[in-house]
Write a protein that holds these residues in place. Structure first.
Motif, PDB file in Angstrom:
ATOM      1  N   ILE A  81     -15.654  -2.670  -1.915  1.00 34.30           N
ATOM      2  CA  ILE A  81     -15.504  -1.218  -2.009  1.00 34.30           C
ATOM      3  C   ILE A  81     -14.218  -0.906  -2.762  1.00 34.30           C
ATOM      4  N   ARG A  82     -14.324   0.006  -3.706  1.00 33.32           N
ATOM      5  CA  ARG A  82     -13.136   0.487  -4.423  1.00 33.32           C
ATOM      6  C   ARG A  82     -12.744   1.840  -3.842  1.00 33.32           C
ATOM      7  N   HIS A  83     -11.453   1.986  -3.489  1.00 34.96           N
ATOM      8  CA  HIS A  83     -10.952   3.239  -2.931  1.00 34.96           C
ATOM      9  C   HIS A  83      -9.870   3.770  -3.854  1.00 34.96           C
ATOM     10  N   THR A  84     -10.072   4.969  -4.388  1.00 35.77           N
ATOM     11  CA  THR A  84      -9.134   5.575  -5.332  1.00 35.77           C
ATOM     12  C   THR A  84      -8.594   6.872  -4.762  1.00 35.77           C
ATOM     13  N   LEU A  85      -7.264   6.954  -4.676  1.00 32.96           N
ATOM     14  CA  LEU A  85      -6.572   8.147  -4.190  1.00 32.96           C
ATOM     15  C   LEU A  85      -5.657   8.623  -5.311  1.00 32.96           C
ATOM     16  N   ASP A  86      -6.040   9.712  -5.957  1.00 41.46           N
ATOM     17  CA  ASP A  86      -5.294  10.208  -7.117  1.00 41.46           C
ATOM     18  C   ASP A  86      -5.211   9.086  -8.155  1.00 41.46           C
ATOM     19  N   ASN A  87      -4.000   8.588  -8.457  1.00 39.13           N
ATOM     20  CA  ASN A  87      -3.903   7.542  -9.480  1.00 39.13           C
ATOM     21  C   ASN A  87      -3.704   6.156  -8.884  1.00 39.13           C
ATOM     22  N   TYR A  88      -4.020   5.993  -7.606  1.00 39.42           N
ATOM     23  CA  TYR A  88      -3.832   4.692  -6.959  1.00 39.42           C
ATOM     24  C   TYR A  88      -5.178   4.158  -6.493  1.00 39.42           C
ATOM     25  N   THR A  89      -5.427   2.883  -6.761  1.00 39.04           N
ATOM     26  CA  THR A  89      -6.685   2.241  -6.391  1.00 39.04           C
ATOM     27  C   THR A  89      -6.415   0.921  -5.686  1.00 39.04           C
ATOM     28  N   TYR A  90      -7.173   0.660  -4.628  1.00 41.97           N
ATOM     29  CA  TYR A  90      -7.168  -0.664  -4.015  1.00 41.97           C
ATOM     30  C   TYR A  90      -8.598  -0.993  -3.597  1.00 41.97           C
ATOM     31  N   TYR A  91      -8.804  -2.196  -3.081  1.00 44.81           N
ATOM     32  CA  TYR A  91     -10.153  -2.681  -2.814  1.00 44.81           C
ATOM     33  C   TYR A  91     -10.263  -3.206  -1.380  1.00 44.81           C
ATOM     34  N   ILE A  92     -11.454  -3.074  -0.824  1.00 40.85           N
ATOM     35  CA  ILE A  92     -11.757  -3.607   0.497  1.00 40.85           C
ATOM     36  C   ILE A  92     -12.969  -4.518   0.358  1.00 40.85           C
ATOM     37  N   ILE A  93     -12.823  -5.740   0.813  1.00 44.62           N
ATOM     38  CA  ILE A  93     -13.917  -6.708   0.764  1.00 44.62           C
ATOM     39  C   ILE A  93     -14.380  -6.977   2.190  1.00 44.62           C
ATOM     40  N   GLY A  95       0.810  -1.223   0.000  1.00 44.60           N
ATOM     41  CA  GLY A  95       0.000   0.000   0.000  1.00 44.60           C
ATOM     42  C   GLY A  95       0.839   1.267   0.000  1.00 44.60           C
ATOM     43  N   TRP A  96       1.104   1.821  -1.175  1.00 48.77           N
ATOM     44  CA  TRP A  96       1.914   3.035  -1.319  1.00 48.77           C
ATOM     45  C   TRP A  96       1.216   4.035  -2.229  1.00 48.77           C
ATOM     46  N   HIS A  97       1.422   5.306  -1.958  1.00 52.46           N
ATOM     47  CA  HIS A  97       0.751   6.362  -2.706  1.00 52.46           C
ATOM     48  C   HIS A  97       1.713   7.518  -2.934  1.00 52.46           C
ATOM     49  N   SER A  98       1.552   8.205  -4.061  1.00 50.79           N
ATOM     50  CA  SER A  98       2.305   9.437  -4.333  1.00 50.79           C
ATOM     51  C   SER A  98       1.331  10.554  -4.663  1.00 50.79           C
ATOM     52  N   PHE A  99       1.585  11.727  -4.099  1.00 51.61           N
ATOM     53  CA  PHE A  99       0.828  12.894  -4.522  1.00 51.61           C
ATOM     54  C   PHE A  99       1.182  13.216  -5.972  1.00 51.61           C
ATOM     55  N   PRO A 100       0.253  13.803  -6.724  1.00 54.27           N
ATOM     56  CA  PRO A 100       0.551  14.122  -8.135  1.00 54.27           C
ATOM     57  C   PRO A 100       1.784  15.018  -8.262  1.00 54.27           C
ATOM     58  N   ASN A 101       2.643  14.675  -9.183  1.00 53.55           N
ATOM     59  CA  ASN A 101       3.843  15.475  -9.468  1.00 53.55           C
ATOM     60  C   ASN A 101       3.448  16.576 -10.452  1.00 53.55           C
ATOM     61  N   SER A 102       2.652  17.506  -9.963  1.00 53.88           N
ATOM     62  CA  SER A 102       2.070  18.531 -10.841  1.00 53.88           C
ATOM     63  C   SER A 102       3.107  19.503 -11.389  1.00 53.88           C
ATOM     64  N   GLU A 103       4.244  19.620 -10.710  1.00 62.66           N
ATOM     65  CA  GLU A 103       5.291  20.535 -11.171  1.00 62.66           C
ATOM     66  C   GLU A 103       6.296  19.859 -12.090  1.00 62.66           C
ATOM     67  N   GLY A 104       6.125  18.555 -12.310  1.00 57.89           N
ATOM     68  CA  GLY A 104       7.010  17.847 -13.222  1.00 57.89           C
ATOM     69  C   GLY A 104       8.451  17.750 -12.747  1.00 57.89           C
ATOM     70  N   TYR A 105       8.647  17.502 -11.460  1.00 60.18           N
ATOM     71  CA  TYR A 105      10.006  17.408 -10.932  1.00 60.18           C
ATOM     72  C   TYR A 105      10.729  16.205 -11.531  1.00 60.18           C
ATOM     73  N   GLU A 106      11.987  16.382 -11.829  1.00 58.40           N
ATOM     74  CA  GLU A 106      12.856  15.309 -12.296  1.00 58.40           C
ATOM     75  C   GLU A 106      13.859  14.985 -11.201  1.00 58.40           C
ATOM     76  N   PHE A 107      14.183  13.688 -11.051  1.00 58.54           N
ATOM     77  CA  PHE A 107      15.112  13.299  -9.996  1.00 58.54           C
ATOM     78  C   PHE A 107      16.494  13.911 -10.204  1.00 58.54           C
ATOM     79  N   SER A 108      16.839  14.172 -11.439  1.00 58.78           N
ATOM     80  CA  SER A 108      18.145  14.781 -11.722  1.00 58.78           C
ATOM     81  C   SER A 108      18.284  16.159 -11.066  1.00 58.78           C
TER      82      SER A 108
END
Length: 721
Positions: A253-265, A82-95
């Motif tokens: 139940i489907r739970h979607t956080l930004d671009n991440y989805t998981y399920y609870i039964i 179970g891991w999530h990232s906030f949207p990289n709206s600024e387009g940061y590059e690791f470099s």
């Protein structure tokens, strides 16, 4: 591997039983250390889990008061996936977070992932990559007491009696609220990310009917916080949840956080109903005095999640039976240490710590990737794991007869090998350089400390060696040889040859004692000993496979610098740290110089008389309140190797805040870090050394005084190298 382990364990038991007269009663050993809770204490929450998934509950057996436990041992529901990232709206590059350094190695432009302090895009980028991805709290499962009466608080929970039956992996909770008695039994599936519960409601007075508190499932948005419970309840609009399937005895139940989805039964056995009751909140209302239900968290939706057979298979009785079998196997197949014959008053507490540490580490640190320092209970360092800590988390496993648990985790190294090889390449080194603070992808978290550490590098070799020693599995030997070889290739490449003094040196790194600086540190003792021990192990791996020894590695082993000491014959924190004993910063944090002898055997690098004098000075003068949980077992291991058992026991049970073990077995550090699993793992490794010794050690129980007060009996432990 399990068959080989059983044979080895039987041989070990025969040898030890001949000495100790009788076999240890495993059931008695475990059950006399079962935690009991009789009042609400936010530092005494209890957990069930399977090594890859864990669920932590309050006194109700569920997670009814998460806000009140927020600053205690948090009520977490976490999995390794179970891991999530906030949207990289600024387009940061690791470099953008890479910064060049010249430490005098092979390249004048070694690129390290750093944090930036000045305002601007680089700081924002480093902050983003440091906190993303972060581990998710998958959901709160608790009683909705507020539906009975507004204003119910934890103080309204009465008649509390809660036990964690670690022999069966079952949490048993009894309490009353507003005239209603509750009996709650909570277990975790050993094979699925799922809890199953049995709830019995009973009026406190015959003939008096009281309402039943329903069970609610609440789904949070992540905080992305550095150290917290990971639950942000103030952003309902940033995530979505909805039913995707419903039936008489189940709902998905489907739970979607930004671009991440998981399920609870959610499944239940008796008549009940599950309905949305608030945003991201679902309430399960029982129709009788009994409620048998399960909640399963899934990374992906199973093909047939809720047919009749599956609903029966997830019932409390079935899962309880599977849990019991799993834990019986765990407690009987591994090693055991019995302190009940000791006369020293401290032995009872030491046994409690040892037994509960095994349980806590088995439920939180036995997955397919390294654990975070707070396991699957709460987030620390954004939920990421630190590879230098895997030694403290998991080295005990093969030593205590559970090599398969460590082997499961080591497989992760192969998945991130390309990332680690890329780090070495961009810095101008050969082989692979293992990252420090990371996540499932293996990406580095920017840090002005972590990126410069090297003591995580040899762990792969050392841990793989422990698994091989415990199993003799030649398939494992062949499988991990490429990683061992590439790890050693970096280590040789990282060392510099000092032509003037005809020796190899280690520089350009921050050592385990993190108060020292990379730009000036030369030859820190812990790392020197690591290099010497594990490079020798890498050569052994070549020989076992019929391969030639690498000549350049032998030159490094033969000419690696010895540990530096001062005119008082005290070892220095580094050859460059000449003020070790006059600068309070140098006598704070980890006393890592002692770690050169402990996990690692005696060698030509170490002068035993100097190490003895150093141990004596540190024991009486170190700034212990600044130390960390694993420093105490590390000191005990060094004392054991020096055949000073009184000091070993004193170190292991030192009365210092960060050596506190809570009623649930967790190693408390401070208000920020209320649990710290490296301390638990270090304790178990230290006890293994104190009992079983090391290769060539002929003394029985070398870490315990032979004064009649420490009749420590053990079975199945493996000696250390």
């Amino acid at each position: 591997m399990k068959k080989i382990l059983t044979i080895l364990l039987l041989f070990s038991l025969v040898a030890v039983h001949a000495d100790n007269k009788s076999k240890i009663d495993r059931h008695a050993l475990v059950t006399r250390n079962i935690p009991v809770v009789t009042r609400l204490d936010t530092l005494s929450s209890l957990s069930v889990g399977n090594g890859r998934f864990a669920f932590t509950a309050d006194v109700t057996g569920l997670q009814s008061f998460p806000e009140q436990y927020k600053n205690g041992v948090c009520l977490g529901t976490q999995s390794e996936w179970g891991w999530h990232s906030f949207p990289n709206s600024e387009g940061y590059e690791f470099s953008e977070v890479l910064k060049p350094f010249d430490f005098g190695h092979h390249s004048s432009r070694e690129l390290y992932a750093c944090q930036f302090r000045e305002k601007g895009r680089q700081r924002d980028a480093s902050d983003y990559f440091r906190s993303n991805p972060h581990r998710l709290h998958l959901g709160i499962v608790g009683f909705d007491f507020q539906s009975l009466r507004r204003g119910i608080t934890p103080s309204d929970i009465r008649d509390i009696h809660q036990t964690l039956d670690i022999w069966n992996g079952e949490l048993n909770s009894h309490f009353s609220v507003d005239g209603q008695y509750y009996a709650v039994h909570t277990v975790c599936s050993p094979t699925r990310d799922m809890i199953s519960c049995s709830v019995t409601y009973k009026p406190s007075f015959s003939g008096v009917t009281a309402p039943h508190a329903p069970v609610s499932l609440r789904l949070p948005y992540p905080t992305g916080g550095h150290v917290d419970d990971g639950c942000d309840w103030q952003k309902p609009g940033l995530h979505t949840s909805a039913f995707v399937a419903e039936g008489r005895h189940h709902a998905v139940i489907r739970h979607t956080l930004d671009n991440y989805t998981y399920y609870i039964i959610v499944r239940w056995q008796q008549d009940a109903s599950l309905c949305p009751s608030a945003p991201h909140t679902y309430t399960l209302r029982p129709a009788s005095d009994n409620l048998d239900f399960s909640v399963e968290f899934c990374q992906n939706l199973p093909a047939t999640p809720c047919d009749e057979k599956d609903i029966r298979a997830t019932s409390y009785s079935v899962v309880r039976s599977a849990s019991s079998a799993h834990w019986h196997d765990f407690w009987t197949s591994g090693a055991a240490v019995d302190f009940s014959h000791c006369r020293d008053a401290r032995a009872r507490e030491l046994e409690r710590r040892v037994v509960l540490s095994q349980y806590l580490l088995a439920i939180q640190c036995a997955g397919s990737m390294p654990p975070q320092e707070t396991g699957l209970t709460m987030n620390s360092w954004f939920g990421k794991f630190h590879l230098e800590m895997i030694l403290w988390h998991q080295a005990w496993m093969p030593l205590w007869g559970h090599p398969e648990m460590l082997a499961r985790t080591l497989g992760w190294y192969a998945t991130v090998e390309p990332v680690a090889r890329g780090i070495a390449r961009r810095q101008g080194f050969d082989g692979i350089r293992w990252m420090k603070m990371t996540d499932p992808s293996g990406n580095e978290a920017p840090s002005n400390v972590g990126s410069f550490l090297i003591w995580q590098q040899p762990h792969l070799i050392y841990l793989a060696e422990l698994v091989y020693r415990a199993t003799g599995d030649t398939t494992f030997l062949r499988q991990y040889h490429p990683l061992v070889e590439s790890t050693a290739a970096f280590m040789y490449s990282f060392a510099n040859y000092d032509k003037k003094r005809r020796r190899y040196i280690l520089r350009g790194n921050i050592p385990a004692q993190e108060s020292l600086k990379a730009s000036v540190t030369l030859n820190s003792p812990f790392e020197l000993s690591q290099w010497h021990t594990t490079m020798s192990m890498a050569q052994q791996w070549n020989e076992r496979l019929g391969l030639p020894r690498v000549k350049s590695w032998d030159r490094l082993i033969d000419r690696l610098s010895v540990l530096a000491f001062n005119s008082d014959s005290l070892y220095l924190a580094a050859e460059s740290a000449t003020d070790t004993y006059t600068n309070v910063k140098a006598t704070s944090d980890h006393p890592a110089l002692l770690g050169a002898l402990g996990f690692f055997p005696d060698s030509r690098l170490i002068n035993r008389s100097v190490m003895e004098k150093t141990l004596n000075w540190i024991a009486g003068n170190w700034n212990w309140p600044t130390s960390w949980g694993w420093d105490f077992p590390m000191t005990a291991m060094t004392a054991t190797r020096l055949l000073q058992p009184e000091k070993a026991v004193d170190a292991l049970l030192m009365d210092v805040q960060k050596n506190t073990y809570l009623p649930n077995g967790h190693n408390y550090q401070d208000k920020r870090l209320r649990l710290y699993l490296p301390g638990n793992g270090g304790l178990l490794s230290a006890v293994a050394l104190m009992c079983a010794g090391w290769d060539g050690c002929t003394r029985r129980n070398p870490g315990f005084p032979d004064d009649g007060n420490w009749d420590v009996r053990w079975e199945g432990l493996q000696p250390l190298p």
